[in-house]
Design an enzyme around this catalytic site. Structure first.
Site, PDB file in Angstrom:
ATOM      1  N   CYS A  58       0.678  -0.940  -0.397  1.00 26.82           N
ATOM      2  CA  CYS A  58       0.202  -0.001  -0.331  1.00 26.82           C
ATOM      3  C   CYS A  58       0.924   0.769  -0.230  1.00 26.82           C
ATOM      4  O   CYS A  58       0.901   2.049  -0.318  1.00 26.82           O
ATOM      5  CB  CYS A  58      -1.209   0.124   1.319  1.00 26.82           C
ATOM      6  SG  CYS A  58      -2.103   1.553   1.459  1.00 26.82           S
TER       7      CYS A  58
ATOM      8  N   ASP B 238      -3.680   0.370  -5.803  1.00 25.21           N
ATOM      9  CA  ASP B 238      -2.147   0.099  -5.224  1.00 25.21           C
ATOM     10  C   ASP B 238      -1.858  -1.131  -5.231  1.00 25.21           C
ATOM     11  O   ASP B 238      -0.718  -1.402  -5.619  1.00 25.21           O
ATOM     12  CB  ASP B 238      -2.720   0.524  -4.120  1.00 25.21           C
ATOM     13  CG  ASP B 238      -3.118   0.088  -3.056  1.00 25.21           C
ATOM     14  OD1 ASP B 238      -3.778  -0.935  -3.591  1.00 25.21           O
ATOM     15  OD2 ASP B 238      -3.253   0.855  -1.962  1.00 25.21           O
ATOM     16  N   ASN B 239      -2.506  -2.241  -5.611  1.00 28.43           N
ATOM     17  CA  ASN B 239      -1.548  -3.326  -5.665  1.00 28.43           C
ATOM     18  C   ASN B 239      -2.911  -5.216  -5.721  1.00 28.43           C
ATOM     19  O   ASN B 239      -3.739  -4.119  -6.297  1.00 28.43           O
ATOM     20  CB  ASN B 239      -0.699  -3.674  -4.591  1.00 28.43           C
ATOM     21  CG  ASN B 239      -1.092  -3.545  -3.072  1.00 28.43           C
ATOM     22  OD1 ASN B 239      -0.815  -2.540  -2.203  1.00 28.43           O
ATOM     23  ND2 ASN B 239      -2.037  -4.643  -2.921  1.00 28.43           N
TER      24      ASN B 239
END
Length: 460
Positions: free
Chosen positions: A29, A241-242
């Protein structure tokens, strides 16, 4: 990518472009968000993980890369800017209720009333107010970062009974042993315990439930843009974000790993000049988002200290030419606890996130740098900073689930080539030239896990 967000796919993906090869440069994050904001690789913005010691939202970040974050340049272009939701974080969980909100620097205490406090809905409503109150003579930028689908996976009341029969997919590397992989991947119990599988299925189901509120958010925001007659003038980006794993290589739930399931992200874009219903295979990474947004805003991006490149030429090829990148860097610095986890004493020190069933998702030696290539050879090459000097390499054309580490089988000259690419990527930023005119931008980051701080503010 599998998703319950059908309206989002219809309103953004079907109305524009879906990128099938979108990635993050780090699967966690705070460093990933720092890369999005700064347009830099981790080794250049120096935010390594979610801890203050890892430089997350530290004074060094605030005095350095944050002063050159892309909204700063938008403000100089006279953009009206709004940020709603999570920003950067130290270790902690996301909040759906019972959080403190910073509203332009003023603290707001929120409780557990759905109508007043549910964070995903609240930031949507504040953004709609921002659109009502904006000056129509100036362009705007909105960035929304809802907590969904982070743990604790608190769905809105109306969605808590959805997807009762949904389970995590059982294909690919699900419940497979981490054979010939780095130390941390060789530790999980295989096959997984039934309690671990029940836990990850429950997490998967609840994550989907929370995403229905994000689907509401996208739909209402698009409708609002249409109502104020700005939809056709606005670029809308939807991403994360991922990535996230649920059972791959017997790891129950988390991210932080180098594999496709943790580094691939969704990316949907619609806007002026973008033809609808496109799926593009061009490689895009999250450090490219800032450069693309600034390119749209007319900033001279050739003068910026960023590692990303604009993918506006891929979005609107009729307006300008350009080439996409062929490979990129993935970095991560593992976290661990110096004292052993009292709930899992047999594991010893140096590990973290050891749940459920004492399956650890991170460790100090889970520290690596990888080069991922997509043009030509479809490869990934990774070096670990551990006492084994471990190396992993995968041919994703032959082995899309990364089941076999082929480092001992490939030609040494190819290993040398990949090593040299890795060294080159770790050295310095790349700068690319693009120029464009003013446009409005709306940006939604669909989150994954473990973020903390909550903000609503006019940016910079």
């Amino acid at each position: 990518l599998q998703t319950p967000m059908k309206r989002t796919r219809a309103l953004i993906g079907d109305a524009g472009v879906t990128f099938s090869s979108a990635y993050t440069v780090t699967p966690l994050c705070c460093p990933s968000r720092s890369s999005i904001l700064s347009g830099r690789y981790v080794h250049n913005h120096m935010v390594h993980n979610n801890s203050l010691s890892g430089n997350c939202s530290s004074k060094a970040w605030q005095a350095g890369p944050e002063t050159q974050a892309f909204p700063v340049y938008l403000s100089k272009q006279l953009y009206q800017t709004f940020y709603g939701g999570k920003y950067l974080n130290q270790v902690g969980n996301s909040k759906y209720y019972n959080y403190t909100l910073s509203a332009n620097g003023k603290a707001e205490i929120h409780g557990d009333n759905y109508e007043k406090d549910y964070l995903t809905d609240l930031i949507l409503n504040r953004s709609l107010t921002f659109l009502e109150d904006r000056s129509p003579q100036r362009p705007f930028f909105i960035m929304l970062c809802p907590p969904s689908p982070h743990s604790p996976w608190t769905a809105a009341p109306q969605y808590q009974n959805n997807f009762v029969d949904v389970k995590a997919p059982r294909d690919g590397s699900f419940n497979k042993p981490g054979k010939d992989k780095h130390w941390l991947l060789r530790q999980p119990v295989n096959p997984m315990l039934n309690s671990s599988i029940d836990y990850l299925d429950n997490a998967y189901r609840k994550r989907w439930q929370t995403l229905l509120s994000v689907d509401d958010m996208v739909e209402k925001l698009v409708n609002k843009l249409e109502d104020i007659k700005e939809l056709n003038n606005t670029y809308i980006f939807f991403t994360s974000d991922n990535g996230y794993h649920t059972g791959q290589f017997s790891l129950p739930t988390d991210k932080r790993q180098l594999y496709e399931f943790d580094i691939r992200v969704p990316l949907l874009v619609r806007g002026p000049g973008i033809k609808p219903k496109q799926t593009l295979q061009d490689l895009v990474v999250n450090i490219d988002l800032s450069m693309t947004i600034l390119d749209i805003a007319g900033v001279n991006i050739s003068a910026l200290n960023m590692d990303g490149q604009s993918f506006l030429p891929q979005l609107t090829p009729s307006l300008r030419g350009g080439t996409s990148r062929s490979y990129f860097l993935v970095e991560y610095t593992g976290e661990g606890h110096v004292p052993e986890d009292p709930h899992c004493p047999r594991l010893g020190p140096g590990l973290a996130n050891c749940f459920p069933d004492c399956i650890c998702q991170d460790s100090f030696n889970n520290t690596y740098a990888c080069v991922r290539t997509l043009k030509g050879d479809n490869l990934q090459y990774c070096e670990f900073a551990d006492n084994e000097s471990f190396v992993e390499m995968y041919n994703l054309t032959a082995d899309p689930y990364q089941l076999e580490n082929i480092v001992k089988k490939v030609d040494p000259t190819l290993l040398q080539t990949m090593n040299q690419r890795l060294i080159k990527l770790m050295r310095s930023p790349n700068v690319f030239i693009r120029i464009f005119h003013w446009m409005n931008v709306t940006f939604v980051i669909n989150n994954t896990q473990t973020c903390h701080d909550v903000f609503i503010q006019d940016l910079y």
